[in-house]
Design a protein around this motif. Sequence first.
Motif, mmCIF file in Angstrom:
data_model
loop_
_atom_site.group_PDB
_atom_site.id
_atom_site.type_symbol
_atom_site.label_atom_id
_atom_site.label_comp_id
_atom_site.label_asym_id
_atom_site.label_seq_id
_atom_site.Cartn_x
_atom_site.Cartn_y
_atom_site.Cartn_z
ATOM 1 N N MET A 89 -81.176 45.159 88.081
ATOM 2 C CA MET A 89 -80.707 45.599 86.767
ATOM 3 C C MET A 89 -80.749 47.120 86.691
ATOM 4 N N ASN A 90 -79.671 47.738 86.173
ATOM 5 C CA ASN A 90 -79.620 49.187 86.055
ATOM 6 C C ASN A 90 -80.001 49.597 84.643
ATOM 7 N N THR A 91 -81.018 50.421 84.528
ATOM 8 C CA THR A 91 -81.524 50.844 83.225
ATOM 9 C C THR A 91 -80.626 51.879 82.573
ATOM 10 N N PHE A 92 -79.920 52.683 83.378
ATOM 11 C CA PHE A 92 -79.129 53.794 82.863
ATOM 12 C C PHE A 92 -77.645 53.562 83.140
ATOM 13 N N SER A 93 -76.789 54.184 82.343
ATOM 14 C CA SER A 93 -75.353 53.924 82.431
ATOM 15 C C SER A 93 -74.589 54.906 83.309
ATOM 16 N N GLY A 94 -75.044 56.150 83.413
ATOM 17 C CA GLY A 94 -74.290 57.157 84.142
ATOM 18 C C GLY A 94 -75.066 57.762 85.292
ATOM 19 N N PRO A 95 -74.400 58.582 86.115
ATOM 20 C CA PRO A 95 -75.069 59.213 87.256
ATOM 21 C C PRO A 95 -76.184 60.175 86.843
ATOM 22 N N LEU A 96 -76.010 60.819 85.689
ATOM 23 C CA LEU A 96 -77.011 61.767 85.196
ATOM 24 C C LEU A 96 -77.823 61.149 84.061
ATOM 25 N N VAL A 97 -79.093 61.479 84.035
ATOM 26 C CA VAL A 97 -80.011 60.983 83.012
ATOM 27 C C VAL A 97 -80.627 62.183 82.306
ATOM 28 N N SER A 117 -85.217 51.124 104.707
ATOM 29 C CA SER A 117 -85.831 49.988 104.013
ATOM 30 C C SER A 117 -87.344 50.052 104.106
ATOM 31 N N ASP A 118 -87.857 50.371 105.291
ATOM 32 C CA ASP A 118 -89.295 50.440 105.507
ATOM 33 C C ASP A 118 -89.933 51.557 104.681
ATOM 34 N N LYS A 119 -89.309 52.739 104.702
ATOM 35 C CA LYS A 119 -89.861 53.892 103.986
ATOM 36 C C LYS A 119 -89.865 53.656 102.474
ATOM 37 N N VAL A 120 -88.749 53.132 101.977
ATOM 38 C CA VAL A 120 -88.630 52.928 100.534
ATOM 39 C C VAL A 120 -89.530 51.780 100.064
ATOM 40 N N SER A 121 -89.601 50.724 100.857
ATOM 41 C CA SER A 121 -90.497 49.614 100.498
ATOM 42 C C SER A 121 -91.947 50.065 100.471
ATOM 43 N N ALA A 122 -92.316 50.968 101.386
ATOM 44 C CA ALA A 122 -93.682 51.490 101.411
ATOM 45 C C ALA A 122 -94.008 52.262 100.142
ATOM 46 N N MET A 123 -92.966 52.755 99.466
ATOM 47 C CA MET A 123 -93.153 53.471 98.204
ATOM 48 C C MET A 123 -93.144 52.516 97.014
ATOM 49 N N GLY A 124 -92.936 51.231 97.291
ATOM 50 C CA GLY A 124 -92.946 50.244 96.218
ATOM 51 C C GLY A 124 -91.630 50.116 95.482
ATOM 52 N N ILE A 125 -90.542 50.555 96.105
ATOM 53 C CA ILE A 125 -89.222 50.500 95.464
ATOM 54 C C ILE A 125 -88.462 49.278 95.966
ATOM 55 N N GLY A 126 -87.980 48.468 95.040
ATOM 56 C CA GLY A 126 -87.201 47.287 95.384
ATOM 57 C C GLY A 126 -85.753 47.441 94.963
ATOM 58 N N ASN A 127 -84.909 46.524 95.414
ATOM 59 C CA ASN A 127 -83.486 46.585 95.091
ATOM 60 C C ASN A 127 -83.195 46.365 93.614
ATOM 61 N N ASP A 128 -84.143 45.774 92.892
ATOM 62 C CA ASP A 128 -83.912 45.457 91.483
ATOM 63 C C ASP A 128 -84.410 46.541 90.534
ATOM 64 N N GLN A 129 -84.759 47.704 91.080
ATOM 65 C CA GLN A 129 -85.293 48.769 90.236
ATOM 66 C C GLN A 129 -84.331 49.956 90.170
ATOM 67 N N ASP A 152 -76.927 51.231 93.959
ATOM 68 C CA ASP A 152 -76.145 51.930 92.943
ATOM 69 C C ASP A 152 -76.964 52.340 91.732
ATOM 70 N N ALA A 153 -78.113 51.729 91.540
ATOM 71 C CA ALA A 153 -78.964 52.064 90.392
ATOM 72 C C ALA A 153 -79.814 53.292 90.704
#
Length: 307
Positions: free
Chosen positions: A1-9, A78-90, A116-117
């Motif tokens: 799920m994407n929390t934000f609508s545009g490229p910039l926040v 995938s390994d580096k980002v997962s080690a940071m606790g980031i999943g595809n649904d965030q 894309d999120a």
Amino acid sequence: MNTFSGPLVTPSELQDALKTQRPSVKVLDASWHLGDRGRGKAEYLKGHIPGAMFFDIDAVADTSSSLPHMLPSAGVFSDKVSAMGIGNDQSVVVYAAEGSFSAARCWWTFKVFGHDAVHVLDGGLPAWVGAGGALEEGEVKGQDIRPSRGLVQKSGNTWLLNQKAFKATLRPQMLRTWRQVLDASTARSGQIVDARSMARFKAEAPEPRPGLAGGHIPGSLCVPFTEVLMTGDWTRFKSSEEIREVFQSAGIDVDSPDPLITSCGSGVTAAVLTMALHLAGRDCTTSPVYDGSWSEWGGRDDLPKET
């Protein structure tokens, strides 16, 4: 799920999301400074957005390459980002500190690997502070969700393998190799845009990295990355209308259906141009980054150059 609508926040959007949806939002400080590898991390440790982790573009990279911060494999990412606790649904929000232009490189990296999120905090850390945002010191480490370390207790002595690790899917159309760029240059197919200064583009100023020739890829055009950012502030992009005018004045058709290859010194400010084109209405998958950029092209005697 994407929390934000545009490229910039905006800072207020991020503040609201962190209050109401914090588990689904990950914040990354991707500050990097040319010629001073340790500066970004040092600045992060002195003060960063609460909960933000440091994204080191030199470490989340193909460290076997002699070229700087080349894109890693999908498995390594995938390994580096997962080690940071980031999943595809965030949702991921990237920012940089004052004087740093590297947030777009982190944004592009996530995009290349199918996420894309991902968004950039408009105005970076200075805007966050200016909006009354708090800072914290020290390093934040996410909860490692890699499968080999992701055993979670279901009940009693029953354990299940955590299946929430990040899975990267490479989008090859967002990336170019020197061979592909040479083909495009020779055939004059599509457009090649160089984000370096005009002086470096024309070989009128030395390259910051030793051993590189001066000049540019034959047939390429120059749009210094500073031209798509606010004057004196590398953490803010100009408006979409202003960005379009910058590219059009350089002879570049933002709406061309052909690929628009971006290049620079080492693939960092090329990503700034790719993101700027996206803000101007162009699909980012049609503006691939030449990852090796001039660090590769300018260091090879067998590739043609113009001045």
